[in-house]
Write a protein that holds these residues in place. Sequence first.
Motif, PDB file in Angstrom:
ATOM      1  N   ILE A 248       4.020   5.005   7.546  1.00  0.00           N
ATOM      2  CA  ILE A 248       3.898   4.066   8.674  1.00  0.00           C
ATOM      3  C   ILE A 248       5.043   3.062   8.639  1.00  0.00           C
ATOM      4  CG2 ILE A 248       2.453   2.279   9.731  1.00  0.00           C
ATOM      5  CD1 ILE A 248       0.021   3.658   8.589  1.00  0.00           C
ATOM      6  N   LEU A 249       5.336   2.550   7.448  1.00  0.00           N
ATOM      7  CA  LEU A 249       6.430   1.587   7.308  1.00  0.00           C
ATOM      8  C   LEU A 249       7.752   2.229   7.731  1.00  0.00           C
ATOM      9  CD1 LEU A 249       7.406  -1.212   6.312  1.00  0.00           C
ATOM     10  CD2 LEU A 249       7.803  -0.159   4.097  1.00  0.00           C
TER      11      LEU A 249
ATOM     12  N   ILE B 213       4.439  13.086   5.693  1.00  0.00           N
ATOM     13  CA  ILE B 213       3.944  12.241   6.799  1.00  0.00           C
ATOM     14  C   ILE B 213       2.470  11.870   6.601  1.00  0.00           C
ATOM     15  CG2 ILE B 213       3.100  14.025   8.399  1.00  0.00           C
ATOM     16  CD1 ILE B 213       5.465  11.339   9.571  1.00  0.00           C
ATOM     17  N   SER B 214       1.846  12.485   5.607  1.00  0.00           N
ATOM     18  CA  SER B 214       0.422  12.255   5.396  1.00  0.00           C
ATOM     19  C   SER B 214       0.181  10.851   4.834  1.00  0.00           C
ATOM     20  CB  SER B 214      -0.112  13.313   4.433  1.00  0.00           C
ATOM     21  OG  SER B 214      -1.434  13.032   4.125  1.00  0.00           O
ATOM     22  N   VAL B 215      -0.698  10.098   5.502  1.00  0.00           N
ATOM     23  CA  VAL B 215      -1.006   8.726   5.067  1.00  0.00           C
ATOM     24  C   VAL B 215      -2.292   8.741   4.257  1.00  0.00           C
ATOM     25  CG1 VAL B 215      -1.695   6.439   5.876  1.00  0.00           C
ATOM     26  CG2 VAL B 215       0.149   7.663   7.012  1.00  0.00           C
ATOM     27  N   GLN B 216      -2.225   8.195   3.054  1.00  0.00           N
ATOM     28  CA  GLN B 216      -3.409   8.092   2.198  1.00  0.00           C
ATOM     29  C   GLN B 216      -3.993   6.695   2.360  1.00  0.00           C
ATOM     30  OE1 GLN B 216      -4.273  10.905   0.661  1.00  0.00           O
ATOM     31  NE2 GLN B 216      -2.395  11.854   1.388  1.00  0.00           N
ATOM     32  N   MET B 217      -5.157   6.609   2.962  1.00  0.00           N
ATOM     33  CA  MET B 217      -5.758   5.287   3.226  1.00  0.00           C
ATOM     34  C   MET B 217      -6.485   4.764   1.984  1.00  0.00           C
ATOM     35  SD  MET B 217      -4.733   4.649   6.179  1.00  0.00           S
ATOM     36  CE  MET B 217      -5.677   3.260   6.764  1.00  0.00           C
TER      37      MET B 217
ATOM     38  N   HIS C 230       0.863  -1.175   0.000  1.00  0.00           N
ATOM     39  CA  HIS C 230       0.000   0.000   0.000  1.00  0.00           C
ATOM     40  C   HIS C 230       0.909   1.237   0.000  1.00  0.00           C
ATOM     41  CE1 HIS C 230      -2.931   2.932   1.091  1.00  0.00           C
ATOM     42  NE2 HIS C 230      -3.887   2.052   1.319  1.00  0.00           N
ATOM     43  N   LYS C 231       1.008   1.883  -1.151  1.00  0.00           N
ATOM     44  CA  LYS C 231       1.965   3.003  -1.287  1.00  0.00           C
ATOM     45  C   LYS C 231       1.636   4.148  -0.328  1.00  0.00           C
ATOM     46  CE  LYS C 231       1.325   3.417  -5.794  1.00  0.00           C
ATOM     47  NZ  LYS C 231       0.518   2.221  -6.168  1.00  0.00           N
TER      48      LYS C 231
END
Lengths: 379, 208
Positions: A130-131, A375-379, A124-125
């Motif tokens: 998080i990774l 740092i923004s995570v795209q769900m 999940h790009k």
Amino acid sequence: MAPTSGADPPAPPTDVRAEDSDDDAGHSITVRWSRSPDDGGGARTVTTYTVLRAESAAGPWEEVGEVPAGTTDYVDRARVEGGQVAHEVTNGTPYYYAVRASGPDGGRQAVADAPAIASAQWYHKGKTPILTVLLVFSALVLYFVRKARKHPEGIYVRPIAGMDAVDEAVGRATEMGRPILYVLGLGTAATISTIASYAILARVAKKVAQYQSRLIIPNYDPIVMAVAQETVRQAYTDAGRPDLYDEKDIFFVTHAQFAYVAAVNGIMLREKTATNFYLGKFYAESLILAETGNIAGSIQIAGTDEASQLPFFVTACDYTLIGEELYAASAYLAREPLLLGALKAQDVLKGLAMAWLLVGALLTSFGVNLLRRWISVQM
Amino acid sequence: MNGEFIPHTVAALFTLAIFSFLWKDNPLYKAAESLAVGLSAGYFTVILIRTSLMRTLIDPLFEEGQVLVIIPGILGLLMYLRLTRRWTWISRYPLAFYMGIASGAALSPTILAYVVRQIEYTIVPMGFGSWEGITNILIVVMVFCSLFYFFFSVPHKGVFGGVSRIGIWVIMVAFGAQFGFTVMARISLLIGRVQFLLGDWLGLIHLE
């Protein structure tokens, strides 16, 4: 592209294309199109776009969704309603899509050139931040655990008042000849705060075994109970008193929140517990428990990472472990290299996070959103 | 007497029995407590059988032929070995499996919620030119100081001690606000219960 109904329907959308949705476990296809020339201009009116699907280019077509005018995409994903599959998008099956622009006078549709096949992605790009945090944290933990193994005394842990009081609280119960109540909260055995609580429970149980006192643990979850039994059994064995371990004192009550609270309140008053520990995940029951224990005159030590419940523990308990103090408590009590190293790694990660947010906020103030975007995570 | 009078009376009597705990522990409270515990335990057992055992094991295995669900089924059965003295050690394997899988699965959401999102939403534009900019300065400073309180491997003395002290003040102010907010919510729950007793049950008040 013949009109589906009506006398003067709007022009169909153009450039309709369907493709597997990114970064998911499949069962989802994204359909995109360019707006009809009549959408926001032209002589006719577009009110909605209807997305249609078929398993062959010749049809039959079924409507799978509808979006208002102005929209240029739609995600066709599997839906479960009431435990039953209400709409399926099967991985590996080619689906053909069409989009119909509809107005008061009917609609016209355009078909995508090629079918789309839903599939799952391994990576999940959007979750790369998080990774990255995980990898950095793992590296820090490994480094500091190694360091703590060599020089455990080199890692300082600041005093945590609630944990300093554990020995005193257990000692008081022993002197009074009354039992100790330990509540693990409403979390599952895998909830982070419950796991932290197990580490403290091991320490408390060991002390209880040494003092030959009694420990009562009523449980909300059967798996939590099973792990608590193992933890206490091991602690009694470590203390050299496996004979004192009584599995009947660690029991399941019920899985209903307020019935559980009613039962624990009853235990407090009937068993006259001298010390109450509330460590784990708590919700609305926190104040009811702590207030009853307060009225009963018990020493109370609480801790949770549920921010909304902490005010009640702070108000009604003698000592409260606030949020991360609960996680740090096990390292503070046990001073094992593994826990000390993890604690130090947490602190370093926290320092990095603080630096990131401070620099990020300063840069954002000058219009540079680089650190926030990264740092923004795209769900 | 309408058809709801009897269920309302039963509900009201149990409400009063639970309220009687405010006076002291008594047989009425014990009866209500035992009934609540027994009923809820039975109810949730049935729910678990239907949602967990039937829906995730029995139905997929026997109706859909998903053979792989036998593995968690066996792990679940091993848990029952806790009831024996001789084989109780075997039950630690499914427990270890559960803890390992669940902790690993919790890692990513925890880092997202507690680290990544917190940082993301605290990166806000600061400035003295607008009220929002000044508020944002306060947000960044307060988050920074609050985080500082949670440094465990550094003695909280000197400058560190000062920043940490500001942090705990900020936390306590937040707790105060949260406390007031939740007490208001609890009062509204109490009002709802009193409305039930005086309105639905006794009919003394009528609410539109």
